[in-house]
Scaffold this motif. Structure first.
Motif, short mmCIF file in Angstrom:
data_model
loop_
_atom_site.label_atom_id
_atom_site.label_comp_id
_atom_site.label_asym_id
_atom_site.label_seq_id
_atom_site.Cartn_x
_atom_site.Cartn_y
_atom_site.Cartn_z
N UNK A 237 0.71 -1.09 -0.10
CA UNK A 237 0.05 -0.04 0.01
C UNK A 237 1.10 1.24 0.01
N UNK A 238 1.96 1.16 0.56
CA UNK A 238 3.08 2.40 0.56
C UNK A 238 3.99 2.62 -0.66
N UNK A 239 3.50 1.72 -1.77
CA UNK A 239 4.40 1.83 -3.01
C UNK A 239 4.65 3.11 -3.46
N UNK A 240 3.76 4.09 -3.47
CA UNK A 240 4.01 5.41 -4.04
C UNK A 240 5.07 5.98 -3.18
N UNK A 241 4.62 6.09 -2.00
CA UNK A 241 5.70 6.56 -0.94
C UNK A 241 7.09 6.24 -1.22
N UNK A 242 7.32 5.15 -1.24
CA UNK A 242 8.67 4.60 -1.28
C UNK A 242 9.33 5.02 -2.57
N UNK A 243 8.53 4.76 -3.91
CA UNK A 243 9.05 5.20 -5.05
C UNK A 243 9.60 6.55 -5.30
N UNK A 244 8.66 7.27 -4.72
CA UNK A 244 8.92 9.00 -4.58
C UNK A 244 10.08 9.32 -3.91
N UNK A 245 9.97 8.60 -2.61
CA UNK A 245 11.32 9.00 -2.04
C UNK A 245 12.53 8.51 -2.41
N UNK A 246 12.62 7.24 -2.90
CA UNK A 246 13.74 6.67 -3.48
C UNK A 246 14.32 7.72 -4.81
N UNK A 247 13.30 8.42 -5.29
CA UNK A 247 13.67 9.30 -6.54
C UNK A 247 14.01 10.70 -6.14
N UNK A 248 13.45 11.31 -4.92
CA UNK A 248 13.65 12.73 -4.59
C UNK A 248 14.45 12.92 -3.39
N UNK A 249 14.43 12.11 -2.59
CA UNK A 249 15.27 11.85 -1.16
C UNK A 249 15.99 10.67 -1.01
N UNK A 250 16.87 10.11 -2.04
CA UNK A 250 17.23 8.58 -1.83
C UNK A 250 18.19 8.66 -0.72
N UNK A 251 18.87 9.75 0.00
CA UNK A 251 19.70 9.61 1.14
C UNK A 251 19.01 9.48 2.55
N UNK A 252 17.89 9.98 2.41
CA UNK A 252 16.97 9.95 3.52
C UNK A 252 15.48 9.20 3.11
N UNK A 253 15.73 8.24 2.39
CA UNK A 253 14.16 7.45 2.05
C UNK A 253 13.32 7.15 3.12
N UNK A 254 13.91 6.41 4.04
CA UNK A 254 12.97 5.88 4.97
C UNK A 254 12.36 6.80 5.76
N UNK A 255 13.05 7.96 6.12
CA UNK A 255 12.45 9.22 6.85
C UNK A 255 11.46 9.86 6.07
N UNK A 256 11.73 10.06 4.54
CA UNK A 256 10.98 10.60 3.74
C UNK A 256 9.77 9.93 3.61
#
Length: 344
Positions: A237-256
């Protein structure tokens, strides 16, 4: 003395057809069928190529190019293009800055079929052509929509539509679903909280991840932040959150991811965000695209007023400064502005 015969001829040689009228007729029929079928196959292939190109442009955030391509196909009778365009029209989160900047008349001309004062949504047109997914979406808009329609979304593997259908039915009925409904194979684990009285039983809660947001429907308490963050890191269900953060905030993806979830502020909104039609654009493809990432920001923007977004910003900075800055930039891009009046 035997009489010599000339060379033997093949009675089924090249000139046989010319001596047999029936064969000539069949050859003519086969030739006509070939002439009729080939253009149809080529046309279908051409429509598919053009549709793929339009969707690719839309995913790349060349929004107007993509939507205009889909609109051309929709007017030519392509049910897939009609369905996709109609669902974009229905869901504001899927409309980006380019569409928001259009005049009302131009937006109607781009996104809707001709008919009435405000045009007609293309989903209904696609449903009339027999498209199964379009028929299910049309049924959802009708008061008599029921669990049979929801089960059809499940059969078509349209996760977002299934969640939206079940939430809509539960809200209209003002009570949850009976235990035998929740126990159906097609019923999603993400909506177990839609049990009678909107209460998650201890038995069902025991099978969920400790960070699953549904736990609050058991005891009213939110899951611990660390557990929620772990759930967000793996839940479909959180796929879109993870994909976005991997693209825009890769250095802090989990917090993003955690920050964007809090910005969305609604578990049900998370479940109903995704591809217009998973059968046309797989959810993972949309999630990884520029248009999909912008759509997530737009969904968050629609969930909160300007004042609420400003108040939330202070809290989000403590979780992920990168995610907060990205959201601010997206909100700015999606904010429509009046075109200055022409000077005399």
């Amino acid at each position: 003395m035997t009489q010599s015969r000339g060379p033997m001829t093949n009675s089924y040689g090249p000139d046989y057809a010319l001596r047999c009228p029936r064969t000539v007729v069949w050859l003519f029929v086969l030739l006509c069928l070939a002439v009729m079928l080939v253009p149809g196959a080529l046309r279908a292939q051409t429509l598919e190529v053009r549709r793929d190109a339009a969707i690719a442009a839309w995913l790349a955030d060349d929004e107007l190019t993509g939507l205009r391509g889909l609109a051309d196909l929709a007017h030519q009778g392509d049910a897939q293009a009609q369905l996709f365009l109609g669902l974009i029209d229905r869901h504001a989160a899927l409309q980006g800055p380019a569409v928001l900047g259009l005049t009302r008349a131009d937006r109607i001309a781009l996104l809707r079929a001709p008919g009435g004062m405000s045009g007609r949504n293309w989903v209904g047109v696609a449903a009339e052509q027999g498209n199964a997914l379009a028929r299910a979406w049309r049924a959802m808009a009708e008061v008599q929509s029921d669990l049979e329609m929801a089960a059809q979304f499940a059969e078509l593997e349209e996760t977002r539509a299934l969640a939206q259908a079940l939430l809509s039915i539960a809200k209209r009925q003002e009570h949850g679903f009976a235990a035998d409904i929740v126990a159906q194979d097609w019923y999603p684990e993400t909506l177990l909280f839609l049990s009678p009285d909107m209460t998650l039983t201890a038995e069902r809660a025991a099978g969920l991840h400790p960070g699953d947001p549904q736990h609050r429907y058991q005891n009213g308490l939110k899951p611990p932040e660390a557990a929620l963050q772990d759930w967000l890191g793996q839940a479909p269900a959180a796929l879109h959150l993870r994909a976005t953060c991997a693209s825009v905030c890769p250095s802090e993806a989990s917090q993003c991811v955690l920050a964007l979830y809090h910005a969305l502020g609604n578990y049900q909104a998370l479940l109903t965000h995704g591809s217009p039609a998973n059968s046309i654009v797989p959810d993972a493809e949309l999630a990884a695209s520029p248009r999909g990432q912008a759509a997530l920001a737009r969904r968050i923007m629609l969930m909160r007023s300007t004042r609420m977004r400003e108040a939330e910003r202070v809290k989000l900075v403590e979780v992920s400064l990168c995610a907060t800055d990205w959201l601010a930039a997206q909100f700015e891009a999606h904010t429509t502005r009046k075109t200055p009046a022409a000077e005399n």
